[in-house]
Design a protein around this motif. Structure first.
Motif, PDB file in Angstrom:
ATOM      1  N   LYS A   1     160.043  25.497  42.451  1.00  0.00           N
ATOM      2  CA  LYS A   1     159.312  26.883  41.927  1.00  0.00           C
ATOM      3  C   LYS A   1     158.314  26.886  43.151  1.00  0.00           C
ATOM      4  N   ALA A   2     158.802  27.026  44.442  1.00  0.00           N
ATOM      5  CA  ALA A   2     157.578  27.295  45.342  1.00  0.00           C
ATOM      6  C   ALA A   2     157.698  28.838  45.799  1.00  0.00           C
TER       7      ALA A   2
ATOM      8  N   ASN B   1     162.667  36.192  64.547  1.00  0.00           N
ATOM      9  CA  ASN B   1     161.627  35.076  64.532  1.00  0.00           C
ATOM     10  C   ASN B   1     161.105  34.820  63.149  1.00  0.00           C
ATOM     11  N   ILE B   2     160.886  33.755  62.716  1.00  0.00           N
ATOM     12  CA  ILE B   2     160.214  33.511  61.456  1.00  0.00           C
ATOM     13  C   ILE B   2     159.332  32.319  61.343  1.00  0.00           C
ATOM     14  N   ILE B   3     158.337  32.547  60.462  1.00  0.00           N
ATOM     15  CA  ILE B   3     157.603  31.564  60.055  1.00  0.00           C
ATOM     16  C   ILE B   3     157.319  31.269  58.687  1.00  0.00           C
ATOM     17  N   MET B   4     157.541  30.179  58.045  1.00  0.00           N
ATOM     18  CA  MET B   4     157.759  30.123  56.350  1.00  0.00           C
ATOM     19  C   MET B   4     156.933  29.098  55.915  1.00  0.00           C
ATOM     20  N   TYR B   5     156.095  29.396  55.089  1.00  0.00           N
ATOM     21  CA  TYR B   5     155.276  28.320  54.297  1.00  0.00           C
ATOM     22  C   TYR B   5     155.729  28.282  53.065  1.00  0.00           C
ATOM     23  N   ALA B   6     155.774  27.170  52.164  1.00  0.00           N
ATOM     24  CA  ALA B   6     156.008  26.949  50.783  1.00  0.00           C
ATOM     25  C   ALA B   6     154.553  26.713  49.925  1.00  0.00           C
TER      26      ALA B   6
ATOM     27  N   SER C   1     150.933  26.960  49.174  1.00  0.00           N
ATOM     28  CA  SER C   1     149.648  26.938  50.211  1.00  0.00           C
ATOM     29  C   SER C   1     149.759  25.864  51.170  1.00  0.00           C
ATOM     30  N   HIS C   2     150.764  25.322  51.701  1.00  0.00           N
ATOM     31  CA  HIS C   2     150.910  24.030  52.481  1.00  0.00           C
ATOM     32  C   HIS C   2     150.389  24.684  53.986  1.00  0.00           C
ATOM     33  N   LYS C   3     149.854  23.665  54.596  1.00  0.00           N
ATOM     34  CA  LYS C   3     149.291  23.985  55.898  1.00  0.00           C
ATOM     35  C   LYS C   3     150.169  24.121  56.843  1.00  0.00           C
ATOM     36  N   GLU C   4     151.263  23.255  56.832  1.00  0.00           N
ATOM     37  CA  GLU C   4     152.298  23.217  57.646  1.00  0.00           C
ATOM     38  C   GLU C   4     153.649  24.030  57.539  1.00  0.00           C
ATOM     39  N   PRO C   5     154.089  24.903  58.340  1.00  0.00           N
ATOM     40  CA  PRO C   5     155.273  25.736  57.723  1.00  0.00           C
ATOM     41  C   PRO C   5     156.620  24.724  57.431  1.00  0.00           C
ATOM     42  N   ILE C   6     157.135  25.221  56.759  1.00  0.00           N
ATOM     43  CA  ILE C   6     158.798  24.610  56.690  1.00  0.00           C
ATOM     44  C   ILE C   6     159.738  25.149  57.603  1.00  0.00           C
ATOM     45  N   ASP C   7     159.275  26.177  58.278  1.00  0.00           N
ATOM     46  CA  ASP C   7     160.148  26.726  59.363  1.00  0.00           C
ATOM     47  C   ASP C   7     159.417  27.604  60.369  1.00  0.00           C
ATOM     48  N   ASP C   8     159.472  27.404  61.637  1.00  0.00           N
ATOM     49  CA  ASP C   8     158.738  27.956  62.598  1.00  0.00           C
ATOM     50  C   ASP C   8     159.682  28.189  63.764  1.00  0.00           C
ATOM     51  N   SER C   9     160.299  29.352  64.067  1.00  0.00           N
ATOM     52  CA  SER C   9     161.073  29.620  65.365  1.00  0.00           C
ATOM     53  C   SER C   9     160.246  30.112  66.357  1.00  0.00           C
ATOM     54  N   VAL C  10     158.972  30.529  66.175  1.00  0.00           N
ATOM     55  CA  VAL C  10     158.109  30.902  67.199  1.00  0.00           C
ATOM     56  C   VAL C  10     157.743  29.602  68.103  1.00  0.00           C
TER      57      VAL C  10
ATOM     58  N   VAL D   1     156.059  37.858  50.668  1.00  0.00           N
ATOM     59  CA  VAL D   1     155.954  36.887  49.879  1.00  0.00           C
ATOM     60  C   VAL D   1     157.116  37.072  48.580  1.00  0.00           C
ATOM     61  N   ILE D   2     157.805  35.676  48.494  1.00  0.00           N
ATOM     62  CA  ILE D   2     159.029  35.748  47.823  1.00  0.00           C
ATOM     63  C   ILE D   2     159.049  34.840  46.594  1.00  0.00           C
ATOM     64  N   HIS D   3     159.293  35.051  45.547  1.00  0.00           N
ATOM     65  CA  HIS D   3     159.206  34.336  44.262  1.00  0.00           C
ATOM     66  C   HIS D   3     160.202  33.120  44.295  1.00  0.00           C
ATOM     67  N   HIS D   4     160.237  32.249  43.527  1.00  0.00           N
ATOM     68  CA  HIS D   4     161.084  31.001  43.823  1.00  0.00           C
ATOM     69  C   HIS D   4     162.544  31.560  43.422  1.00  0.00           C
TER      70      HIS D   4
END
Length: 355
Positions: free
Chosen positions: A137-138, A67-72, A74-83, A118-121
């Protein structure tokens, strides 16, 4: 962390209850406290819930379920959310198509582990990103839960064909005799792949047989008795596959189902005990395997597993006893009163325990 709304409820809110996150004032403080996965610190990790140590990390040629929840940024909405989708992702690590940062992140995780990365661009979506959802560069904030991993079967075309054939069978349009015949055929195919040591493909055939039988609406007690006999064999075989492909949770499910049909079945109890040992539940394993040895005293495999489970239980009991003795000793010793502001402390300021 207030911006990341989904993390407040996902996994019962366990992420935002973590001590490191609760004590940090902002995201930068959290990042500073994270473990460096790469030497340059461009991928960092905070373990929220440790995984099972007994299986190690996922092999490079395995299939993973996560499962993954990913943000770019400080965006409020995730760009991916399998949960939220309630559908875990599944990929083959050897040909996953994952960004390099996720590939390296997963490589550090154990089964059932939950962690924040936390993953660098440079290990993410690069200088240009994926407009409009991912800016250039997100910085990525990723919550990952590694639910399972196992060695993928060698017969990929067979697996694909299995999925389509399963969808095509409607037990309600068949007689019980036809359903039972198809289920037995799947069991025989499963045994064929078992002999070839392709346990993953074998498990798919066994599961298909179970689905066929349990989807059919029984007409009478005669059909039920015949269904139960075939189901017992299928559940036992699928439980055995779970051990071989390192999926002890799968084994637990189908061993229980087999025991519902035939209580005190030695094969189901043995597989159940082995799965409990894999899940680091030594007490449960001892309980189940003791029953097997009582029923099958000449089984060297059962005695060997029971001996291993008893050793593991004894080790855990000793560790627990040592912890309790340490706590008792600490409670009985004379300790100075703790001072929050340091104004009344007589301790040396260089004392590392109080500085």
């Amino acid at each position: 962390m207030e911006a990341f709304g989904e993390l407040r409820t996902a996994w019962d809110g366990i992420i935002l209850k973590d001590a490191v996150i609760k004590e940090s004032k902002d995201m930068q403080q959290i990042i500073d406290k994270m473990e460096r996965i790469t030497e340059d610190g461009k991928i960092r990790k905070l373990t929220i819930k440790p995984g099972l140590k007994c299986h190690g990390v996922a092999p490079e040629d395995s299939r993973i379920v996560f499962n993954i929840i990913m943000y770019a940024n400080s965006h409020k909405e995730p760009i991916d959310d399998s949960v939220s989708r309630e559908k875990p992702c599944q990929v083959d690590l050897a040909n996953s198509g994952l960004i390099s940062g996720l590939q390296m992140a997963v490589a550090t995780m154990r089964k059932n582990e939950l962690a924040l990365f936390v993953i660098h661009h440079s290990h993410g979506f690069g200088d240009f990103g994926l407009p409009p959802r991912v800016p250039g560069k997100a910085l990525l904030l990723v919550a990952l839960e590694l639910k399972d991993f196992f060695k993928a079967g060698t017969s990929k075309n067979m697996i694909s064909n299995l999925s389509s054939s399963l969808e095509g069978d409607n037990p309600q349009e068949l007689t019980f005799r036809e359903v039972r015949k198809k289920a037995i055929k799947n069991m025989k195919n499963g045994k064929k792949f078992w002999r070839e040591k392709d346990w993953y493909t074998a498990s798919l055939f066994y599961q298909k047989g179970i689905d066929l039988l349990t989807s059919y609406r029984l007409k009478n007690f005669v059909e039920q008795a015949k269904q139960q006999r075939v189901l017992l064999a299928l559940h036992q075989n699928l439980a055995a596959c779970g051990i071989k492909i390192a999926r002890p949770a799968l084994t637990c499910i189908h061993a229980r189902e087999a025991l519902e049909i035939k209580p005190d079945n030695p094969k189901a109890l043995y597989h159940f005990g082995c799965a409990k040992l894999m899940l680091e539940d030594a007490s449960g394993a001892v309980h189940l395997l003791t029953k097997v040895v009582q029923m099958r005293p000449n089984s060297s495999r059962a005695r060997e597993k029971l001996h291993r489970a008893m050793e593991e239980k004894a080790l855990r009991d000793r560790l627990a006893l040592n912890v309790m003795e340490s706590i008792d000793n600490l409670a009985s010793s004379d300790l100075p009163d703790l001072v929050l502001d340091g104004s009344e402390s007589s301790a040396d300021e260089s004392d590392p325990e109080l500085s």
